[in-house]
Design an enzyme around this catalytic site. Structure first.
Site, mmCIF file in Angstrom:
data_model
loop_
_atom_site.group_PDB
_atom_site.id
_atom_site.type_symbol
_atom_site.label_atom_id
_atom_site.label_comp_id
_atom_site.label_asym_id
_atom_site.label_seq_id
_atom_site.Cartn_x
_atom_site.Cartn_y
_atom_site.Cartn_z
ATOM 1 N N GLU A 438 0.981 -1.148 -0.597
ATOM 2 C CA GLU A 438 -0.052 -0.147 -0.015
ATOM 3 C C GLU A 438 1.191 1.619 0.463
ATOM 4 O O GLU A 438 2.021 1.432 0.777
ATOM 5 C CB GLU A 438 -0.943 -0.010 1.394
ATOM 6 C CG GLU A 438 -1.924 0.858 1.271
ATOM 7 C CD GLU A 438 -3.266 1.704 0.254
ATOM 8 O OE1 GLU A 438 -3.187 1.210 -0.532
ATOM 9 O OE2 GLU A 438 -3.874 2.257 0.682
ATOM 10 N N ASP A 511 1.168 -0.785 6.114
ATOM 11 C CA ASP A 511 1.489 0.019 7.896
ATOM 12 C C ASP A 511 0.663 -1.064 8.775
ATOM 13 O O ASP A 511 -0.375 -1.585 8.433
ATOM 14 C CB ASP A 511 1.135 0.659 7.753
ATOM 15 C CG ASP A 511 2.107 1.767 7.188
ATOM 16 O OD1 ASP A 511 3.248 1.729 6.634
ATOM 17 O OD2 ASP A 511 1.333 2.774 6.403
ATOM 18 N N ASP A 513 -1.777 0.519 10.764
ATOM 19 C CA ASP A 513 -2.221 1.682 11.194
ATOM 20 C C ASP A 513 -3.241 1.519 10.619
ATOM 21 O O ASP A 513 -3.125 0.036 9.922
ATOM 22 C CB ASP A 513 -2.264 2.884 10.856
ATOM 23 C CG ASP A 513 -1.573 3.118 9.229
ATOM 24 O OD1 ASP A 513 -1.943 1.899 8.303
ATOM 25 O OD2 ASP A 513 -1.208 4.077 8.715
ATOM 26 N N ASP A 515 -5.313 2.559 7.326
ATOM 27 C CA ASP A 515 -5.319 2.384 6.165
ATOM 28 C C ASP A 515 -4.696 0.948 5.790
ATOM 29 O O ASP A 515 -5.391 0.113 5.131
ATOM 30 C CB ASP A 515 -4.562 3.226 5.750
ATOM 31 C CG ASP A 515 -5.224 5.052 5.839
ATOM 32 O OD1 ASP A 515 -6.350 4.813 6.103
ATOM 33 O OD2 ASP A 515 -4.518 5.961 5.604
#
Ligand code: TSJ
Length: 648
Positions: A438, A511, A513, A515
């Site tokens: 991503e 990641d 996180d 997203d």
């Protein structure tokens, strides 16, 4: 409390010594290769220990002698399991010369040998059981109440600390086991309430009427996760309602059929919802058969036949219409199949595929007869079911035409690979890998850091697609997913062909996180729905980038969890304090660091995704993208906006 007292005399013959040698050899084998016995020594293996023990109490319940099972997570992450069954037999085992309970805890494969009559229906992973848990526990204690006395024995790493003793009197019966998983064996020692709840709930559904209580006694247990009582008198009917809890059912009543034969039992519960995905969950002897098998095959072929026959008979399908395909009859279906077989044969890569050929016929005949009867007696439900399948069929035909039209010029041809793909130079898919990354900056680092001979990088961009609402035809136009389909080269849906797969490993690198969690959920849901063999065959992985860099002088070390950070810091506690950098995203690592920590096969950690992980992603996706506001609100409240936990 009575004075401690030995209840066995030392056997005089040599079998005792022989047994001891056998015990030690067995223990050694288990401790040397724990993975062979419990699958892995990760968090998953840690949780399997609990299932192994609980399965014994469930057997006792199925034999009709136990109604309640209590599972406690102790403050120190040890586990206590208590049942109100007959208590493990304590009499001297005729062949072994030691109490039967000691045989249970020290001999490999001793499970179920004492059950007189009936069949052992519950089965732990690979059917190993209590002795394996014992061997992999720092210590294990057992208390047996036989209605008169309390018997007690303790073991350390599988070796008894003394004989079975009488420690008191009682009028009750039951078994209590307390064990602490061995820190020398397990990477992770912290129990996850949600994981235990999920599995115990499944067992409560499958064994209607049994009460299973899960209690978390740890200090930091949140208020709403301290204790849950699981009892489902409706059995797998309630299981199906649970599967559809965040969806819109198309008919009120769950359809339920069952059949009992000499050597096996089968039951199926099913309910359609307004979504498009198929959710068939099957079990054989209470073991989740994620690879399917004869019970699923029998169900699917009978379902197709029954719905087609009904649709013809009632004129809903005209003579000129083609038959409905199997997949059409399963769109939006949530279904639980549970069979119990005297001698279950488990096959497949993970031994979760039912092989007994007779089961296929039993399930097929049951569905043919009883579902036909149900449809005839419930014409309004029958109409909903047939309409749903006919709509699915028309959508499939339309999608096929759309695909054929765009195919010539489409990016889906394997000859035209996506522009953003940095392909590898080797073509042997037994060792090539593709990283789906991503974000462009992380993609850049990955391209520079990789070993270009066997590692390909595909950065993702573009807007997200709501896979839940879109049928397969919509996916063809989606700019986020088409590059994935093209790069993998194996097609999707019905036409998916593992033989054409261009890489052996498909690695999702995102990641840690929100997203990142979203992209993982999206991709796993997509693979689960449209490339399921990719997951079943074990090709999908999740890369584990480190969360922290710890530097001191010239040495850099990396930590992949908070626990590991603490461990490293205490290891480095001498002298000057190290500096700790928290990585917020992959983009913060330079290419060399990314290679060293996340991509180098020699040093990296990756999670292999199994069907269950993907199914959970699918569920999460449904909640996050679906129409229902309340489940989404609740999900975000429970998990926070920042964590979507796919790691089991
Ligand atoms: F796994 C285990 F062994 F540690 C264990 C077994 C743990 C726990 C919490 C419970 C049990 C267990 C075993 N509960 N109930 C039983 N029942 C028997 O072992 C049993 C009792 C009587 C008879 C009989 O034929 O009289 C047969 C069996 C298998």
């Amino acid at each position: 409390m009575q004075e401690e007292q030995h209840i066995t005399s030392v056997p005089i013959d040599e079998t005792y010594d022989e047994n001891q040698i056998q015990v030690l050899e067995g223990l050694e084998a288990v401790r040397k290769r724990p993975g062979m016995y419990i699958g892995s020594t990760t968090s998953r293996g840690l949780h399997h220990l609990v299932y192994e023990i609980v399965d014994n109490s469930i057997d006792e319940a199925l034999a009709g002698f136990c109604t309640e099972i209590l599972v406690e997570i102790e403050p120190d992450n040890s586990i206590t399991v208590i049942d109100n069954g007959r208590g493990i037999p304590t009499g001297i085992h005729p062949k072994m010369g030691i109490p039967a309970v000691e045989v249970v805890f020290t001999q490999l494969h001793a499970g179920g040998k004492f059950g007189g009559g009936g069949y052992k229906v519950s089965g732990g992973l690979h059917g190993v059981g209590a002795s394996v848990v014992n061997a992999l526990s720092e210590y294990l204690e057992v208390w047996i109440r036989d209605g008169e006395h309390v018997h007690y024995q303790k073991y350390e790493r599988g070796v008894s600390c003394g004989k079975l003793k009488l420690i008191g009197d009682t009028t009750e019966t039951g078994t209590k086991v307390h064990f602490k998983p061995d820190s020398e064996v397990f990477e992770d020692l912290v129990y996850d309430y949600d994981i235990l709840r999920r599995r115990l709930r499944e067992q409560a559904f499958l064994n209607a009427g049994i009460t299973i209580i899960l209690r978390d006694k740890r200090e930091d247990a949140p208020e709403d996760k301290k204790e849950i009582k699981l009892r489902y008198d409706g059995g797998i009917r309630e299981f199906v309602e649970f599967l559809n809890r965040n969806k819109e059912p198309l008919h009120q009543e769950v359809i339920y059929v069952n059949a009992v034969r000499e050597t096996c039992e089968a039951e199926v519960a099913m309910q359609y919802n307004d979504g498009y995905s198929e959710m068939i969950v099957s079990f054989a002897n209470n073991i989740n058969t994620t690879e399917g098998g004869t019970h699923e095959t029998g169900f699917k072929s009978a379902l197709t036949k029954v719905i087609n026959d009904y649709a013809r008979r009632t004129g809903m399908l005209k003579e000129s219409d083609a038959n409905l395909k199997g997949e059409d009859t399963r769109e939006g279906l949530s279904c639980v199949i549970s069979v119990k077989v005297t001698e279950a044969q488990f096959e497949g890569q993970t031994k979760t595929k039912l092989g007994n050929s007779e089961i296929r016929n039993v399930v097929e005949k049951m569905i043919n007869e009883k579902l036909t009867e149900f449809l005839d007696e419930n014409p309004s439900v029958a109409k909903i079911v047939v309409d749903k399948a006919m709509t699915a069929s028309r959508a499939r035909e339309a999608a096929k035409r759309a695909r054929e039209n765009t195919r010539r010029k489409s990016a889906l041809e394997s000859s035209s690979l996506p522009g953003k793909l940095a392909d590898c130079s080797d073509r042997d898919n037994t060792y090539t890998e593709i990283y789906i990354v991503e974000g462009d900056s992380a993609g850049g680092s990955a391209k520079q850091g990789r070993d270009r001979r066997f590692q390909a990088i595909l950065p993702l961009w573009g807007k997200m697609l709501n896979v839940e609402k879109a049928r397969i035809d919509k996916i063809y136009g989606n700019d986020k997913l088409t590059p994935v389909i093209t790069a993998l080269g194996a097609g999707i849906g019905d036409e998916f062909d593992l033989n054409k797969l261009r890489y052996g490993k498909v690695v999702i690198m995102a990641d840690a996180d929100v997203d990142g969690a979203h992209i993982r959920t999206l991709l796993l849901t997509f693979f689960f729905r449209y490339m399921r063999p990719l997951i079943e065959d074990g090709h999908v992985y999740i890369a584990q980038p480190p969360l922290f860099k710890i530097s001191k002088g010239k040495t850099d070390r990396y930590a992949y969890s908070d626990q590991e950070l603490q461990d490293i810091l205490s290891e480095m506690s001498e002298g000057r304090a190290p500096t700790v950098q928290r990585y917020k995203g992959l983009g913060e690592m330079n290419p060399e660091q990314l290679w060293e920590t996340t991509m180098n096969p020699e040093t990296r950690i990756m999670l292999r995704v199994d069907l269950d992980d993907a199914r959970q992603a699918d569920e999460t996706f449904t909640i996050l993208m679906g129409d229902k506001v309340e489940p989404r609100r609740q999900f975000i409240e429970e998990h926070g906006t920042s964590v979507i936990n796919l790691d089991i």
